[in-house]
Design a protein around this motif. Structure first.
Motif, PDB file in Angstrom:
ATOM      1  N   ILE A 141       0.856  -1.186   0.000  1.00 10.46           N
ATOM      2  CA  ILE A 141       0.000   0.000   0.000  1.00 10.46           C
ATOM      3  C   ILE A 141       0.893   1.238   0.000  1.00 10.46           C
ATOM      4  CG2 ILE A 141      -1.683   1.327   1.342  1.00 10.46           C
ATOM      5  CD1 ILE A 141      -2.941  -1.319   2.186  1.00 10.46           C
ATOM      6  N   VAL A 142       0.612   2.141  -0.917  1.00 11.07           N
ATOM      7  CA  VAL A 142       1.383   3.391  -0.992  1.00 11.07           C
ATOM      8  C   VAL A 142       0.545   4.474  -0.320  1.00 11.07           C
ATOM      9  CG1 VAL A 142       2.549   5.019  -2.519  1.00 11.07           C
ATOM     10  CG2 VAL A 142       2.356   2.614  -3.190  1.00 11.07           C
ATOM     11  N   GLY A 143       1.036   4.972   0.813  1.00  6.34           N
ATOM     12  CA  GLY A 143       0.263   5.970   1.553  1.00  6.34           C
ATOM     13  C   GLY A 143      -0.443   5.324   2.723  1.00  6.34           C
ATOM     14  N   THR A 144       0.158   5.446   3.902  1.00  5.70           N
ATOM     15  CA  THR A 144      -0.416   4.801   5.083  1.00  5.70           C
ATOM     16  C   THR A 144      -0.481   5.793   6.233  1.00  5.70           C
ATOM     17  OG1 THR A 144       1.818   4.042   5.589  1.00  5.70           O
ATOM     18  CG2 THR A 144       0.374   2.466   4.494  1.00  5.70           C
ATOM     19  N   ALA A 145      -0.653   7.063   5.896  1.00  4.71           N
ATOM     20  CA  ALA A 145      -0.682   8.092   6.939  1.00  4.71           C
ATOM     21  C   ALA A 145      -1.857   7.836   7.882  1.00  4.71           C
ATOM     22  CB  ALA A 145      -0.815   9.471   6.297  1.00  4.71           C
ATOM     23  N   PRO A 146      -1.633   8.040   9.180  1.00  6.54           N
ATOM     24  CA  PRO A 146      -2.731   7.823  10.123  1.00  6.54           C
ATOM     25  C   PRO A 146      -3.903   8.775   9.828  1.00  6.54           C
ATOM     26  CG  PRO A 146      -0.664   8.404  11.266  1.00  6.54           C
ATOM     27  CD  PRO A 146      -0.394   8.486   9.807  1.00  6.54           C
ATOM     28  N   GLY A 147      -5.098   8.260  10.039  1.00  9.55           N
ATOM     29  CA  GLY A 147      -6.301   9.090   9.879  1.00  9.55           C
ATOM     30  C   GLY A 147      -6.632   9.450   8.449  1.00  9.55           C
ATOM     31  N   LYS A 148      -6.161   8.647   7.498  1.00  8.15           N
ATOM     32  CA  LYS A 148      -6.400   9.022   6.101  1.00  8.15           C
ATOM     33  C   LYS A 148      -7.835   8.735   5.667  1.00  8.15           C
ATOM     34  CE  LYS A 148      -5.065   5.025   3.413  1.00  8.15           C
ATOM     35  NZ  LYS A 148      -4.412   4.631   2.193  1.00  8.15           N
ATOM     36  N   ALA A 149      -8.232   9.338   4.533  1.00 10.99           N
ATOM     37  CA  ALA A 149      -9.570   9.149   3.998  1.00 10.99           C
ATOM     38  C   ALA A 149      -9.625   7.844   3.198  1.00 10.99           C
ATOM     39  CB  ALA A 149      -9.950  10.334   3.121  1.00 10.99           C
ATOM     40  N   ALA A 150     -10.821   7.470   2.772  1.00  8.78           N
ATOM     41  CA  ALA A 150     -11.050   6.141   2.184  1.00  8.78           C
ATOM     42  C   ALA A 150     -10.536   6.016   0.752  1.00  8.78           C
ATOM     43  CB  ALA A 150     -12.527   5.800   2.259  1.00  8.78           C
ATOM     44  N   ILE A 151      -9.248   6.246   0.593  1.00  5.64           N
ATOM     45  CA  ILE A 151      -8.593   6.109  -0.707  1.00  5.64           C
ATOM     46  C   ILE A 151      -7.376   5.207  -0.489  1.00  5.64           C
ATOM     47  CG2 ILE A 151      -7.260   7.332  -2.492  1.00  5.64           C
ATOM     48  CD1 ILE A 151      -9.005   9.829  -1.852  1.00  5.64           C
ATOM     49  N   ILE A 152      -7.286   4.125  -1.276  1.00 10.61           N
ATOM     50  CA  ILE A 152      -6.127   3.232  -1.123  1.00 10.61           C
ATOM     51  C   ILE A 152      -5.411   3.090  -2.456  1.00 10.61           C
ATOM     52  CG2 ILE A 152      -5.297   1.003  -0.311  1.00 10.61           C
ATOM     53  CD1 ILE A 152      -7.867   0.468   0.967  1.00 10.61           C
ATOM     54  N   SER A 153      -4.154   3.485  -2.461  1.00 11.63           N
ATOM     55  CA  SER A 153      -3.292   3.260  -3.612  1.00 11.63           C
ATOM     56  C   SER A 153      -2.431   2.048  -3.302  1.00 11.63           C
ATOM     57  CB  SER A 153      -2.380   4.475  -3.830  1.00 11.63           C
ATOM     58  OG  SER A 153      -2.812   5.231  -4.926  1.00 11.63           O
ATOM     59  N   PHE A 154      -2.337   1.133  -4.253  1.00  7.48           N
ATOM     60  CA  PHE A 154      -1.489  -0.034  -3.976  1.00  7.48           C
ATOM     61  C   PHE A 154      -0.833  -0.570  -5.237  1.00  7.48           C
ATOM     62  CE2 PHE A 154      -4.362  -3.360  -5.564  1.00  7.48           C
ATOM     63  CZ  PHE A 154      -5.602  -2.706  -5.535  1.00  7.48           C
ATOM     64  N   LEU A 155       0.139  -1.427  -4.995  1.00  9.49           N
ATOM     65  CA  LEU A 155       0.872  -2.075  -6.084  1.00  9.49           C
ATOM     66  C   LEU A 155       0.889  -3.566  -5.831  1.00  9.49           C
ATOM     67  CD1 LEU A 155       3.921   0.346  -6.222  1.00  9.49           C
ATOM     68  CD2 LEU A 155       2.292  -0.019  -8.072  1.00  9.49           C
ATOM     69  N   ILE A 156       0.751  -4.341  -6.907  1.00  7.27           N
ATOM     70  CA  ILE A 156       0.907  -5.788  -6.804  1.00  7.27           C
ATOM     71  C   ILE A 156       2.292  -6.104  -7.359  1.00  7.27           C
ATOM     72  CG2 ILE A 156      -0.110  -8.043  -7.319  1.00  7.27           C
ATOM     73  CD1 ILE A 156      -2.647  -6.518  -8.263  1.00  7.27           C
ATOM     74  N   ASP A 157       3.069  -6.791  -6.553  1.00 10.88           N
ATOM     75  CA  ASP A 157       4.446  -7.086  -6.918  1.00 10.88           C
ATOM     76  C   ASP A 157       4.522  -7.757  -8.293  1.00 10.88           C
ATOM     77  OD1 ASP A 157       7.142  -7.167  -6.532  1.00 10.88           O
ATOM     78  OD2 ASP A 157       7.106  -9.138  -5.550  1.00 10.88           O
ATOM     79  N   LYS A 158       5.373  -7.242  -9.159  1.00 13.54           N
ATOM     80  CA  LYS A 158       5.652  -7.792 -10.498  1.00 13.54           C
ATOM     81  C   LYS A 158       4.485  -7.667 -11.483  1.00 13.54           C
ATOM     82  CE  LYS A 158       9.125 -11.222  -9.157  1.00 13.54           C
ATOM     83  NZ  LYS A 158       8.874 -11.356  -7.688  1.00 13.54           N
ATOM     84  N   ILE A 159       3.438  -6.918 -11.124  1.00  7.43           N
ATOM     85  CA  ILE A 159       2.335  -6.739 -12.071  1.00  7.43           C
ATOM     86  C   ILE A 159       2.115  -5.249 -12.307  1.00  7.43           C
ATOM     87  CG2 ILE A 159      -0.126  -7.121 -12.523  1.00  7.43           C
ATOM     88  CD1 ILE A 159       0.077  -9.663 -10.844  1.00  7.43           C
ATOM     89  N   HIS A 160       2.098  -4.863 -13.572  1.00  7.61           N
ATOM     90  CA  HIS A 160       1.908  -3.448 -13.908  1.00  7.61           C
ATOM     91  C   HIS A 160       0.469  -3.025 -13.584  1.00  7.61           C
ATOM     92  CE1 HIS A 160       1.750   0.232 -16.298  1.00  7.61           C
ATOM     93  NE2 HIS A 160       3.067   0.191 -16.331  1.00  7.61           N
ATOM     94  N   PRO A 161       0.287  -1.848 -12.983  1.00  5.41           N
ATOM     95  CA  PRO A 161      -1.070  -1.385 -12.653  1.00  5.41           C
ATOM     96  C   PRO A 161      -2.027  -1.432 -13.845  1.00  5.41           C
ATOM     97  CG  PRO A 161       0.529   0.090 -11.661  1.00  5.41           C
ATOM     98  CD  PRO A 161       1.309  -0.884 -12.505  1.00  5.41           C
ATOM     99  N   TYR A 162      -1.515  -1.102 -15.038  1.00  2.53           N
ATOM    100  CA  TYR A 162      -2.378  -1.104 -16.214  1.00  2.53           C
ATOM    101  C   TYR A 162      -2.907  -2.515 -16.507  1.00  2.53           C
ATOM    102  CZ  TYR A 162      -3.839  -1.017 -21.085  1.00  2.53           C
ATOM    103  OH  TYR A 162      -4.564  -1.167 -22.226  1.00  2.53           O
ATOM    104  N   ASP A 163      -2.026  -3.511 -16.366  1.00  4.32           N
ATOM    105  CA  ASP A 163      -2.451  -4.896 -16.581  1.00  4.32           C
ATOM    106  C   ASP A 163      -3.527  -5.280 -15.568  1.00  4.32           C
ATOM    107  OD1 ASP A 163      -0.850  -5.522 -18.775  1.00  4.32           O
ATOM    108  OD2 ASP A 163       0.872  -6.071 -17.526  1.00  4.32           O
ATOM    109  N   ALA A 164      -3.284  -4.949 -14.318  1.00  8.82           N
ATOM    110  CA  ALA A 164      -4.243  -5.296 -13.264  1.00  8.82           C
ATOM    111  C   ALA A 164      -5.580  -4.593 -13.512  1.00  8.82           C
ATOM    112  CB  ALA A 164      -3.680  -4.893 -11.901  1.00  8.82           C
ATOM    113  N   GLY A 165      -5.529  -3.296 -13.834  1.00  2.02           N
ATOM    114  CA  GLY A 165      -6.754  -2.528 -14.062  1.00  2.02           C
ATOM    115  C   GLY A 165      -7.564  -3.068 -15.228  1.00  2.02           C
ATOM    116  N   THR A 166      -6.864  -3.502 -16.281  1.00  2.00           N
ATOM    117  CA  THR A 166      -7.552  -4.022 -17.462  1.00  2.00           C
ATOM    118  C   THR A 166      -8.306  -5.305 -17.123  1.00  2.00           C
ATOM    119  OG1 THR A 166      -5.794  -3.096 -18.827  1.00  2.00           O
ATOM    120  CG2 THR A 166      -7.194  -4.737 -19.860  1.00  2.00           C
ATOM    121  N   ILE A 167      -7.672  -6.177 -16.373  1.00  3.05           N
ATOM    122  CA  ILE A 167      -8.325  -7.447 -16.019  1.00  3.05           C
ATOM    123  C   ILE A 167      -9.446  -7.205 -14.997  1.00  3.05           C
ATOM    124  CG2 ILE A 167      -7.944  -9.730 -14.974  1.00  3.05           C
ATOM    125  CD1 ILE A 167      -6.809  -9.337 -17.855  1.00  3.05           C
TER     126      ILE A 167
END
Lengths: 411, 143
Positions: free
Chosen positions: A329-355
Motif C-alpha cells: 500500500i502506498v500511503g499509510t498516513a494515520p487518519g487518512k480518507a477512504a482512498i487506497i493506492s497499492f501495487l501488486i508485486d511484479k504486475i503493472h497497474p495497467y495490466d491489473a486494471g484491465t483485467i
C-alpha cells in the motif's frame, strides 16, 4: 441517532444510485473510482431534470416569472453551499466550473495582483496537477519561486520541513485537504495557523475533502477553499471557490463579460459586487441547483455517519489487501480518507486494471494526475481504489477475488 | 503473407476464444513471448506518448521493407504490440500506409482503440504509420 444508523444501510442507500445496479462485462459493477468522480443519487438527477423541465430561465436577468423562480432557486442553492462549508456570507461563495477553475481564478486575480519577483509560493508533494500548474504559470510570469513541502514515507506531510520553508517571502500556501492519490488528510488547522503567523495566505484544494469529511471554513480559517460538485455526488461542470470577503473585494475580476459588471460604457466599466464580480456570463444554474440537492442529500445521511462507515470500509479493505504478501500500500498516513493506492508485486497497474475491468471492477490506474508524487515514490503509478459510502464489504471481497484472478493470469 | 492475410489469421485466432479470459490469456502469452527490443533502442525518443504504460517502438528500413520491434512494461500492452508487429512488420511503407485497422475492432479489442488517455493502441498504430510515411518519403527523395 438510531434512525440515522438504520438509514445508513448501504444496501438501502444504493437504491438511491440507479447507476450502481448495472452489470459491466456480465458482472455486477463494483465502482471504486470515486476519487475521479462520484455517482449521483436520483435526487440530484431529478433536480437537474426538474430545472430544465419546469423553470429554466436565465438568472438575474428577467422580470418574468420563470427568471424569478430560477434566480431564487439558484441563489438559495448558493446559500446551501455556504451553509455546508459554514462560510460567513453567501457572497463569499463564487460559483465556478470546479476546483481547477477556482484555483486558476485565485492565481490569475489575487496572484497577479500580489505576487512579485522573488516572492515564494508554497505547495506540497501531494498536490494534484491542478494545484501545481496554475502556480507554476504564475511564478514563471512573475519571476517568483515555487517551493515544495516534502512528505514522509507514509504519505503524511513533513511538518518540520513546512516550518523551515516558511519565510518572509512566502506569499501563499496552496495545499490539498485530502490527497487524491494517497488519501492523506492534512492537519490544516495547525498549518493554516502557522502560515498566518507568517503573513502567508492559504488556499486549500478541497476537491477530495467534501465527500469524506466535515469542512468548516471558519474553523479552518483558510483564505480560499476550492471544491467541485462532481466529487461530492453532484453534477459535473460546477464547483465553487470560497474566499474571505475582504480578499475577494480587493481582488480584480477574473473574466470580463455579462453579469460581472455594474455599468458599462466604452470609456469605463464599473464592476459588479461580490459574488457576481467573479461570475462573468450565464452561470450553470441547473448544475448549481443540483449541486445543492447533493449537499442536502449528504446532510440527510449525516457526514459523521458517512465518515464512520467509510473508515470501517477503509480498515476492512486495508486488512484484506494486506493479507496478500505481494501487495504494497502506498500511503499509510494515520487518519487518512477512504482512498487506497497499492501495487501488486511484479504486475503493472495497467495490466491489473484491465483485467479487473473485465470483472466489472472499476479502479483507477496510473499516476492520478500527481506525477511528481509518483516520482517521489520512484514509481510509474499505482492501482487506486477510492471508496464511497455506497460501497460495501462484499465489493471489497470482489476486489480481492479479482486481484487473485490477476495474479493467476500474470504470475 | 500480405497484411490482410495476417490480420485475417489473427481474427480467426480470436474467434476461437469462448470468453474474455481466453482472449486475455492469449494476449498475455503474446506479451510474454514478444522478442524484447534491443536494449539500446529502449530510449526516451522511442517512447510512445499517450500510454499509461511505457511503450518503446523501434523501426528499421532496409530500403524496401520496414521492420518493427517493441517493448512495454505492461504485459497486455506488449501483447497488443506483438499483434501489431505481426501485422505490420516486414512490409513496404506503401502497404503499411494502405492497410486498414479494422481487425482491431473485429478481435474485440475496441476498448483499446477508444481515444482515452490510458492506452496506447491508437498511438502505436499512428507511430507505425508515421514511420511508414517517413520511409516512403525517403524512398521518393532517393529515387
Amino acid at each position: 441517532m438510531e434512525k440515522q444508523l438504520q438509514l445508513f444501510d448501504p444496501m438501502i442507500i444504493r437504491k438511491d444510485f440507479p447507476v450502481l445496479s448495472q452489470k459491466v462485462n456480465n458482472q455486477p459493477l463494483v465502482y471504486f473510482d470515486n476519487a475521479a468522480t462520484t455517482q449521483k443519487p436520483q435526487i440530484v438527477v431529478d433536480a437537474l431534470t426538474n430545472y430544465y423541465q419546469n423553470y429554466n430561465a436565465n438568472v438575474h436577468r428577467g422580470v418574468h416569472h420563470l427568471s424569478q423562480v430560477a434566480t431564487a432557486a439558484f441563489e438559495e442553492s448558493r446559500d446551501t453551499i455556504r451553509r455546508y462549508i459554514n462560510a460567513a456570507y453567501t457572497h463569499e461563495i463564487i460559483l465556478t466550473r470546479g476546483s481547477t477553475e477556482s484555483i486558476n481564478l485565485v492565481a490569475s486575480t489575487w496572484g497577479r495582483q500580489n505576487v512579485k519577483e522573488g516572492d515564494e509560493i508554497l505547495i506540497t508533494e501531494l498536490e494534484h496537477h491542478s494545484n501545481i500548474v496554475p502556480w507554476q504559470m504564475l511564478c514563471e510570469e512573475k519571476k517568483a519561486r515555487l517551493r515544495v513541502i516534502p512528505i514522509n514515507d507514509d504519505g503524511s506531510l513533513n511538518i518540520d520541513a513546512f516550518h523551515n520553508l516558511l519565510n518572509s517571502k512566502t506569499k501563499l500556501l496552496a495545499i490539498t485537504h485530502v490527497s487524491n492519490s494517497l488519501g492523506t488528510v492534512i492537519p490544516l488547522k495547525e498549518i493554516i495557523s502557522a502560515a498566518h503567523s507568517n503573513n502567508t495566505l492559504v488556499l486549500v484544494d478541497g476537491a477530495q475533502a467534501l465527500s469524506h469529511l466535515k469542512v468548516d471554513v471558519i474553523d479552518l480559517d483558510c483564505d480560499f477553499y476550492a471544491f467541485s460538485a462532481h466529487k461530492v455526488y453532484g453534477p459535473m461542470g460546477i464547483g465553487g471557490l470560497y474566499g474571505k470577503e475582504k480578499l475577494l473585494n480587493e481582488m480584480p475580476p477574473y473574466q470580463g463579460g455579462g453579469e460581472m459588471i455594474s455599468t458599462v460604457s466604452f470609456e469605463k466599466t464599473v464592476y459588479n459586487e461580490l459574488p457576481f464580480k467573479f461570475e462573468a456570463g450565464t452561470p450553470n444554474a441547473g448544475g448549481t441547483i443540483a449541486f445543492a440537492s447533493a449537499l442536502n442529500y449528504l446532510k440527510g445521511l449525516g457526514i459523521d455517519a458517512i465518515e464512520a462507515y467509510e473508515k470501517e470500509l477503509l480498515d476492512y479493505a486495508t486488512q484484506r489487501l494486506l493479507e496478500k504478501s505481494n501487495i504494497r500500500i502506498v500511503g499509510t498516513a494515520p487518519g487518512k480518507a477512504a482512498i487506497i493506492s497499492f501495487l501488486i508485486d511484479k504486475i503493472h497497474p495497467y495490466d491489473a486494471g484491465t483485467i479487473l475491468d473485465q470483472m466489472g471492477i472499476a479502479v483507477r490506474t496510473g499516476n492520478h494526475c500527481t506525477q511528481p508524487l509518483m516520482q517521489r515514490f520512484g514509481i510509474q503509478g499505482t492501482i487506486r481504489a477510492s471508496l464511497a459510502f455506497y460501497n460495501t464489504k462484499s465489493e471489497i471481497d470482489s476486489l480481492i477475488n479479482g486481484i487473485s484472478k490477476v495474479e493467476e493470469l500474470f504470475l | 503473407m500480405k497484411i490482410e492475410e495476417t490480420s485475417d489469421t489473427i481474427i480467426n485466432e480470436f474467434d476461437s476464444f469462448d470468453d474474455w479470459m481466453d482472449k486475455y490469456n492469449y494476449l498475455i502469452e503474446l506479451g510474454k513471448s514478444l522478442p524484447m527490443i534491443d536494449e539500446r533502442y529502449k530510449v526516451e525518443s522511442n517512447l510512445i506518448s499517450g500510454c499509461q504504460s511505457r511503450v518503446w517502438l523501434h523501426a528499421e528500413f532496409d530500403g524496401k521493407l520496414v521492420y518493427f520491434t517493441a517493448d512495454s512494461d505492461a504485459v497486455i500492452t506488449k501483447g497488443i504490440a506483438n499483434l501489431l508487429i505481426r501485422v505490420y512488420s516486414g512490409h513496404s511503407p506503401q502497404e503499411i500506409l494502405a492497410a486498414s485497422t479494422e481487425f482491431i475492432k473485429e478481435i474485440g479489442l475496441t476498448e483499446h482503440l477508444s481515444p482515452t488517455r490510458s492506452n496506447g493502441l491508437l498511438s502505436m498504430i499512428k507511430q507505425i504509420k508515421m514511420y511508414a510515411l517517413a520511409y516512403k518519403t525517403m524512398q521518393a527523395i532517393d529515387n
